[in-house]
Each structure stands twice: as structure tokens, then as C-alpha cells.
Design a protein around this motif. Structure first.
Motif, PDB file in Angstrom:
ATOM      1  N   ILE A  26      43.258  36.812  44.282  1.00 56.34           N
ATOM      2  CA  ILE A  26      41.900  36.363  44.579  1.00 56.34           C
ATOM      3  C   ILE A  26      41.926  35.254  45.629  1.00 56.34           C
ATOM      4  CG2 ILE A  26      39.860  35.222  43.630  1.00 56.34           C
ATOM      5  CD1 ILE A  26      40.414  36.649  40.978  1.00 56.34           C
ATOM      6  N   GLY A  27      42.818  34.290  45.443  1.00 54.90           N
ATOM      7  CA  GLY A  27      42.885  33.148  46.347  1.00 54.90           C
ATOM      8  C   GLY A  27      43.259  33.531  47.760  1.00 54.90           C
ATOM      9  N   ALA A  28      44.080  34.564  47.897  1.00 48.49           N
ATOM     10  CA  ALA A  28      44.492  35.029  49.226  1.00 48.49           C
ATOM     11  C   ALA A  28      43.477  35.985  49.838  1.00 48.49           C
ATOM     12  CB  ALA A  28      45.858  35.717  49.132  1.00 48.49           C
ATOM     13  N   VAL A  40      37.202  26.709  34.652  1.00 47.60           N
ATOM     14  CA  VAL A  40      37.239  28.146  34.947  1.00 47.60           C
ATOM     15  C   VAL A  40      38.611  28.526  35.490  1.00 47.60           C
ATOM     16  CG1 VAL A  40      36.234  29.971  36.373  1.00 47.60           C
ATOM     17  CG2 VAL A  40      34.767  28.198  35.393  1.00 47.60           C
ATOM     18  N   ILE A  41      39.174  29.601  34.981  1.00 49.72           N
ATOM     19  CA  ILE A  41      40.526  30.007  35.372  1.00 49.72           C
ATOM     20  C   ILE A  41      40.549  30.557  36.793  1.00 49.72           C
ATOM     21  CG2 ILE A  41      42.375  31.660  34.891  1.00 49.72           C
ATOM     22  CD1 ILE A  41      41.768  31.273  31.910  1.00 49.72           C
ATOM     23  N   TYR A  42      39.662  31.494  37.077  1.00 45.75           N
ATOM     24  CA  TYR A  42      39.631  32.091  38.417  1.00 45.75           C
ATOM     25  C   TYR A  42      38.523  31.411  39.231  1.00 45.75           C
ATOM     26  CZ  TYR A  42      42.614  35.557  36.176  1.00 45.75           C
ATOM     27  OH  TYR A  42      43.640  36.183  35.484  1.00 45.75           O
ATOM     28  N   ASP A  43      38.739  30.138  39.525  1.00 46.75           N
ATOM     29  CA  ASP A  43      37.698  29.345  40.175  1.00 46.75           C
ATOM     30  C   ASP A  43      37.497  29.727  41.638  1.00 46.75           C
ATOM     31  OD1 ASP A  43      40.175  28.355  40.858  1.00 46.75           O
ATOM     32  OD2 ASP A  43      39.610  26.248  40.696  1.00 46.75           O
ATOM     33  N   ALA A  44      38.409  30.509  42.210  1.00 46.41           N
ATOM     34  CA  ALA A  44      38.245  30.950  43.599  1.00 46.41           C
ATOM     35  C   ALA A  44      37.395  32.219  43.704  1.00 46.41           C
ATOM     36  CB  ALA A  44      39.606  31.198  44.238  1.00 46.41           C
ATOM     37  N   PHE A  45      37.073  32.828  42.556  1.00 46.61           N
ATOM     38  CA  PHE A  45      36.282  34.055  42.591  1.00 46.61           C
ATOM     39  C   PHE A  45      34.863  33.749  43.070  1.00 46.61           C
ATOM     40  CE2 PHE A  45      33.189  36.834  40.420  1.00 46.61           C
ATOM     41  CZ  PHE A  45      33.515  38.026  41.042  1.00 46.61           C
ATOM     42  N   ASP A  46      34.426  34.513  44.058  1.00 44.91           N
ATOM     43  CA  ASP A  46      33.113  34.342  44.659  1.00 44.91           C
ATOM     44  C   ASP A  46      32.481  35.721  44.782  1.00 44.91           C
ATOM     45  OD1 ASP A  46      30.894  33.957  46.259  1.00 44.91           O
ATOM     46  OD2 ASP A  46      31.921  32.687  47.709  1.00 44.91           O
ATOM     47  N   GLU A  47      31.402  35.945  44.027  1.00 48.43           N
ATOM     48  CA  GLU A  47      30.782  37.273  44.028  1.00 48.43           C
ATOM     49  C   GLU A  47      30.395  37.711  45.430  1.00 48.43           C
ATOM     50  OE1 GLU A  47      26.983  39.652  42.045  1.00 48.43           O
ATOM     51  OE2 GLU A  47      27.605  37.705  41.255  1.00 48.43           O
ATOM     52  N   ALA A  48      29.891  36.790  46.227  1.00 48.16           N
ATOM     53  CA  ALA A  48      29.479  37.143  47.582  1.00 48.16           C
ATOM     54  C   ALA A  48      30.656  37.570  48.450  1.00 48.16           C
ATOM     55  CB  ALA A  48      28.756  35.962  48.227  1.00 48.16           C
ATOM     56  N   LYS A  49      31.836  37.100  48.091  1.00 44.09           N
ATOM     57  CA  LYS A  49      33.025  37.351  48.905  1.00 44.09           C
ATOM     58  C   LYS A  49      33.886  38.479  48.356  1.00 44.09           C
ATOM     59  CE  LYS A  49      36.916  34.669  50.802  1.00 44.09           C
ATOM     60  NZ  LYS A  49      37.570  33.334  50.800  1.00 44.09           N
ATOM     61  N   HIS A  50      33.935  38.616  47.039  1.00 41.51           N
ATOM     62  CA  HIS A  50      34.912  39.511  46.419  1.00 41.51           C
ATOM     63  C   HIS A  50      34.319  40.776  45.795  1.00 41.51           C
ATOM     64  CE1 HIS A  50      37.152  35.542  46.253  1.00 41.51           C
ATOM     65  NE2 HIS A  50      37.966  36.324  46.929  1.00 41.51           N
ATOM     66  N   VAL A  51      33.003  40.928  45.850  1.00 38.36           N
ATOM     67  CA  VAL A  51      32.369  42.123  45.285  1.00 38.36           C
ATOM     68  C   VAL A  51      31.879  43.009  46.426  1.00 38.36           C
ATOM     69  CG1 VAL A  51      30.516  43.003  43.820  1.00 38.36           C
ATOM     70  CG2 VAL A  51      31.703  40.887  43.202  1.00 38.36           C
ATOM     71  N   VAL A  52      32.187  44.305  46.342  1.00 41.08           N
ATOM     72  CA  VAL A  52      31.814  45.243  47.403  1.00 41.08           C
ATOM     73  C   VAL A  52      31.000  46.395  46.827  1.00 41.08           C
ATOM     74  CG1 VAL A  52      33.813  44.692  48.827  1.00 41.08           C
ATOM     75  CG2 VAL A  52      33.991  46.514  47.134  1.00 41.08           C
ATOM     76  N   LEU A  83      33.935  43.546  34.002  1.00 40.59           N
ATOM     77  CA  LEU A  83      34.834  42.605  34.666  1.00 40.59           C
ATOM     78  C   LEU A  83      34.046  41.520  35.388  1.00 40.59           C
ATOM     79  CD1 LEU A  83      37.684  41.781  35.578  1.00 40.59           C
ATOM     80  CD2 LEU A  83      37.449  43.371  37.494  1.00 40.59           C
ATOM     81  N   LEU A  84      32.975  41.901  36.066  1.00 42.28           N
ATOM     82  CA  LEU A  84      32.204  40.930  36.829  1.00 42.28           C
ATOM     83  C   LEU A  84      31.465  39.944  35.937  1.00 42.28           C
ATOM     84  CD1 LEU A  84      30.823  43.219  39.684  1.00 42.28           C
ATOM     85  CD2 LEU A  84      32.737  41.595  39.765  1.00 42.28           C
ATOM     86  N   GLU A  85      31.145  40.342  34.727  1.00 41.27           N
ATOM     87  CA  GLU A  85      30.530  39.417  33.774  1.00 41.27           C
ATOM     88  C   GLU A  85      31.561  38.441  33.206  1.00 41.27           C
ATOM     89  OE1 GLU A  85      28.633  41.700  30.771  1.00 41.27           O
ATOM     90  OE2 GLU A  85      27.031  42.435  32.081  1.00 41.27           O
ATOM     91  N   GLU A  86      32.782  38.920  33.006  1.00 39.78           N
ATOM     92  CA  GLU A  86      33.799  38.087  32.351  1.00 39.78           C
ATOM     93  C   GLU A  86      34.467  37.093  33.300  1.00 39.78           C
ATOM     94  OE1 GLU A  86      35.130  41.340  28.915  1.00 39.78           O
ATOM     95  OE2 GLU A  86      36.571  40.658  30.421  1.00 39.78           O
ATOM     96  N   LEU A  87      34.680  37.469  34.554  1.00 33.70           N
ATOM     97  CA  LEU A  87      35.443  36.624  35.473  1.00 33.70           C
ATOM     98  C   LEU A  87      34.910  35.196  35.608  1.00 33.70           C
ATOM     99  CD1 LEU A  87      36.428  39.041  38.386  1.00 33.70           C
ATOM    100  CD2 LEU A  87      38.000  37.651  37.032  1.00 33.70           C
ATOM    101  N   PRO A  88      33.602  34.991  35.824  1.00 33.57           N
ATOM    102  CA  PRO A  88      33.121  33.614  36.017  1.00 33.57           C
ATOM    103  C   PRO A  88      33.164  32.777  34.741  1.00 33.57           C
ATOM    104  CG  PRO A  88      31.561  35.227  36.894  1.00 33.57           C
ATOM    105  CD  PRO A  88      32.536  35.971  36.036  1.00 33.57           C
ATOM    106  N   ALA A  89      33.243  33.442  33.563  1.00 30.87           N
ATOM    107  CA  ALA A  89      33.203  32.724  32.288  1.00 30.87           C
ATOM    108  C   ALA A  89      34.576  32.607  31.622  1.00 30.87           C
ATOM    109  CB  ALA A  89      32.227  33.432  31.342  1.00 30.87           C
ATOM    110  N   TYR A  90      35.611  33.054  32.301  1.00 27.69           N
ATOM    111  CA  TYR A  90      36.970  33.037  31.746  1.00 27.69           C
ATOM    112  C   TYR A  90      37.543  31.637  31.955  1.00 27.69           C
ATOM    113  CZ  TYR A  90      41.607  35.126  30.780  1.00 27.69           C
ATOM    114  OH  TYR A  90      42.821  35.460  30.246  1.00 27.69           O
ATOM    115  N   VAL A  91      37.776  30.904  30.859  1.00 29.73           N
ATOM    116  CA  VAL A  91      38.131  29.484  30.954  1.00 29.73           C
ATOM    117  C   VAL A  91      39.395  29.174  30.161  1.00 29.73           C
ATOM    118  CG1 VAL A  91      35.730  28.767  31.301  1.00 29.73           C
ATOM    119  CG2 VAL A  91      36.661  28.869  28.973  1.00 29.73           C
ATOM    120  N   TRP A  92      40.009  28.031  30.515  1.00 24.70           N
ATOM    121  CA  TRP A  92      41.162  27.536  29.772  1.00 24.70           C
ATOM    122  C   TRP A  92      40.710  26.954  28.436  1.00 24.70           C
ATOM    123  CZ3 TRP A  92      45.686  29.011  31.514  1.00 24.70           C
ATOM    124  CH2 TRP A  92      45.890  29.210  32.889  1.00 24.70           C
TER     125      TRP A  92
END
Length: 432
Positions: A362-364, A230-242, A376-385
């Protein structure tokens, strides 16, 4: 102000005696300053003849190398003439060039060089580097380069670094090849973040926190590792979604990924009064779901209505400073311009640098996304190298369900200079 070199950085300057000399490893590890000092010495004492300085682009070369040289030597000793393709350093004329695509090799055909300085070598096409080798034909010619790590199958790693005659390793030990016939006249110097003792602890901590996954391994640990997972492996719905977007001090940008058969996605990005970034709203049209393709004019109407109808804290309608559009969508940009939409510009489509900008935000923990941005929220966790591309030494995402994430990349990376100061530790930025 520059602190005198010590430890591994000083040792590398003493060992830079091969035809090729490459400093590689973590960001801010001291490799650039050490290589510049060696280059200054070479300008003074190297064989007579033409010299060349190369970067991914002339702009990045100026920012990364020439500007620090001005700080070290003074403006009178470093005279850079933008657009002329030349810089005079210590009275010696040096050609400058960018090498960001396959056409770059044509820029140096016919040159006879006595030396070269190469910044960000892994960003060059292999064809340019091989052409450069043939141009360094003056007796005693040397080249000096810097780079951050890429994948282990990158041409520079496989064809050159793995065959270096001498390697100053990350742990500080020196390894010399026992088979000179199988090696190259190349000295390799590998650096980690801890090799720069002058960095403030708070700055080091902010660097480590703002890099995640692939970029942490490469730019902090100095590893040549595959782009995988996963490219954005630091993305956490509980942390980054408001569910609520706070008061916005500035509507900074809209990033647009254009699509006709594929989905069209636009993302509204603002800077909150809490000095954080917010993706506040998403406009998306998927012709496959709607069973109806839209024209450029219809998309223009849709985007303008979306921005005009967006309500935030009792106010209706927003006007972002910039609207960054997928640069391949020339006809759509023309439509927006003809409709009088302000701030329309071509997005910066450097994919890997753009992914790094988003990953850093995201990491910061600088970026939050409103829950209404469902695409966007559907694509972020599935966006891979793309694993097959990585095996060939190429870092690129898998081109599946990437429309809103591309819009996010366009919006954030194209405006990175307007929000970089918000990163933790940004005020502690130091040369390295």
C-alpha cells in the motif's frame, strides 16, 4: 562486494567488547554487516568451545546471515548443511537453531557455549534468551546480536537495552552508565538509515516511500515506539480504489480467511500488465447476515463457482496460481484437495510480517482494490492495533472485523516473493 566499514559502523566493531553486544535500529543501516565482521573475528580469536548461531528460523538465519558470510568468505570457508543444524565456518563447527516459539529453549538445554550470534533477537521468546544466557558459561564467552526496534515495552528493551552499560546512540554520541550495580555487561549500538552511506539515493527513497506509520518509525527512523492507531494508515480510498481492473498478466493468488459463525472471505489478487497488484474480486459469506451457516463442501462449491464466473475483459473464469488458506482451517483445505482444486496451500500466518507486507504494498502505491470488494474496503480503514496488548509489549491487531483484511494478508504475504521485485528500487537491493 562489501565496502569497508567507516563511521559509526566501524566504531561499533571497536566497542563490541562486552559479554553482550547488540546492534539495533533501522533496516539497511549497516548493523548486520558490522555484527558479522565482529562474529568472524570472534570465531577466529574467541575462547575454545561450542558456538551457536540463532535466527527466528534456520531459513531466515541462512538468508540474513549465513548467505552474506558465504559472499564475504567464500563457499570453501562456510559450509552450511541444511537440516543438520550445523555450519562450519573457518574450520570451526557451529550449531544453528531457530527460536520462533516457547519450545525453542529446549533446543539449547544442556549446551555449554563459548559464544553465540543472534539474528532478529526481538522475535525470540524471552524464555529462550534467558536459557541462552545460562548456557554461555565458558570463561570469556560473549554474544552478538542484531534486531529491528519493536515496542518500548518489549522484554528486550525493558529488561536489557535500558540497562546497557554502554550505548552508542543514534546521534553518534556514547553514553556510559554511572551505576555499574544497576547495569548489565551489555553494549548497545543504535543505527539509523543514514549510517549506511553506501546506499544508492534511489534505494533510500524507495525504502522511505514503501514504509508507513509504525513501520516507518521503527524500520526507517529506528524508534522503539508503540503500535497504536490505524494499521494501514497509508490506505486512501481516492488513491487505492479503482472502478476498472486493467489487463492481468497473471492471476497470482487467492487469500482465504475461513469462518463459520464469523464471515468467510476470499480475495482474488492478480498482477497487471502495468506491473501493479490488483485485488480484483471478493467472495464473502456472513452467516450472521444470511442466517445460514455453510459446510466445508458448500464453501468449496461457492469458491469454485465464484472463480469460474468471474469475468474480466471478455473472458470468463480464472485459475489463480495459488489458493492460500487460513492454516487453522485444515478441514476446509482437505475439502478443496478432495475436490481437485489446484494450488491449495497453507497461508503464512505470521501476523506482523504479513501486515508489513500489505503495508509495504500500500505504501509503495503498488496495490489497488476494485470497488466491488466491499467487505475489504469497509474493514481496511477500521483495522487498528490493540492498545492493551501494546502496553504488554505485544504487537497485535484488535480482533474485530478482520476477515477480509486477513484474507488480503494471507494472499499477499504468502506470495511476497512473487511480487517483491515490483517494488520501486527493488533492483537496487544491497547488503547492509
Amino acid at each position: 562486494m562489501f565496502t569497508p566499514l567507516a563511521g559509526k559502523a566501524l566504531r561499533a566493531t571497536q566497542l563490541a567488547a562486552a559479554r553482550g553486544n547488540l546492534w539495533e535500529g533501522a533496516v539497511r543501516s549497516g548493523k548486520t554487516i558490522g555484527s558479522i565482521i565482529v562474529w568472524i573475528r570472534y570465531i577466529r580469536t574467541g575462547p575454545p568451545g561450542a558456538l551457536l548461531m540463532v535466527g527466528k528460523t534456520e531459513r531466515t538465519l541462512k538468508r540474513n546471515i549465513i548467505d552474506p558470510m558465504v559472499q564475504m568468505l567464500g563457499k570453501k570457508r562456510v559450509d552450511y548443511r541444511a537440516g543438520a543444524g550445523e555450519v562450519t565456518i573457518l574450520g570451526r563447527l557451529i550449531y544453528v537453531a531457530g527460536a520462533n516459539d516457547e519450545r525453542a529453549a529446549d533446543k539449547i538445554k544442556g549446551l555449554t557455549l563459548a559464544g553465540a550470534y543472534l539474528d532478529e533477537v526481538t522475535t525470540y521468546p524471552e524464555s529462550f534468551f534467558r536459557m541462552l544466557e545460562t548456557r554461555l558459561s565458558v570463561e570469556g564467552a560473549q554474544w552478538f546480536g542484531t534486531t529491528n526496534p519493536e515496542g518500548p515495552n518489549h522484554w528486550l528493551k525493558k529488561q536489557y537495552l535500558n540497562r546497557a552499560r554502554l550505548h552508542l546512540r543514534r546521534d553518534g554520541t556514547i553514553v556510559e552508565t554511572q551505576d555499574p550495580d544497576a547495569s548489565l555487561d551489555l553494549h548497545r549500538f543504535s543505527f539509523v538509515l543514514e549510517d549506511n552511506p553506501t546506499l544508492p539515493a534511489a534505494y533510500v527513497d524507495s525504502l522511505k516511500r514503501s514504509h508507513q506509520g509504525l513501520f516507518y518509525r521503527r524500520y526507517i527512523l529506528g524508534e522503539w515506539c508503540l503500535a497504536e492507531g490505524v494499521i494501514y494508515d497509508a490506505f486512501d480510498e481516492a488513491k487505492h480504489v479503482v472502478d476498472l481492473v486493467p489487463e492481468i498478466s497473471r492471476w497470482m493468488a487467492v487469500g482465504i480467511d475461513y469462518g463459520t459463525v464469523n464471515p468467510f472471505a476470499a480475495l482474488l489478487i492478480g498482477i497487471g500488465t502495468d506491473s501493479r497488484l490488483y485485488v480484483a474480486s471478493e467472495y464473502r459469506h456472513d452467516s450472521r447476515v444470511a442466517k445460514r451457516q455453510l459446510t466445508d463442501a458448500q464453501y468449496s462449491v461457492g469458491v469454485r463457482r465464484w472463480l469460474a464466473s468471474y469475468e474480466h475483459r471478455g473472458q470468463k473464469g480464472v485459475q489463480p496460481s495459488w489458493i492460500f488458506v487460513d492454516p487453522s482451517a485444515a478441514s476446509f483445505m482437505t475439502q478443496l484437495w478432495s475436490d481437485g482444486v489446484p494450488g491449495v496451500n497453507r497461508a503464512d500466518n505470521d501476523v506482523k510480517d504479513g501486515i508489513r507486507s500489505v503495508s509495504t504494498a500500500i505504501g509503495a502505491d503498488l496495490l489497488s482494490i476494485h470497488r466491488s470488494c466491499t467487505g475489504l474496503l469497509e474493514e481496511l480503514p477500521a483495522y487498528v492495533w490493540d492498545s492493551k496488548a501494546a502496553e504488554k509489549g505485544i504487537d497485535q491487531p484488535l480482533k474485530i472485523d478482520d476477515h477480509s483484511v486477513d484474507g488480503l494478508r494471507y494472499g499477499l504475504h504468502s506470495s511476497v516473493n512473487e511480487w517483491r521485485h515490483l517494488l520501486p528500487g527493488a533492483s537496487l537491493e544491497v547488503a547492509a
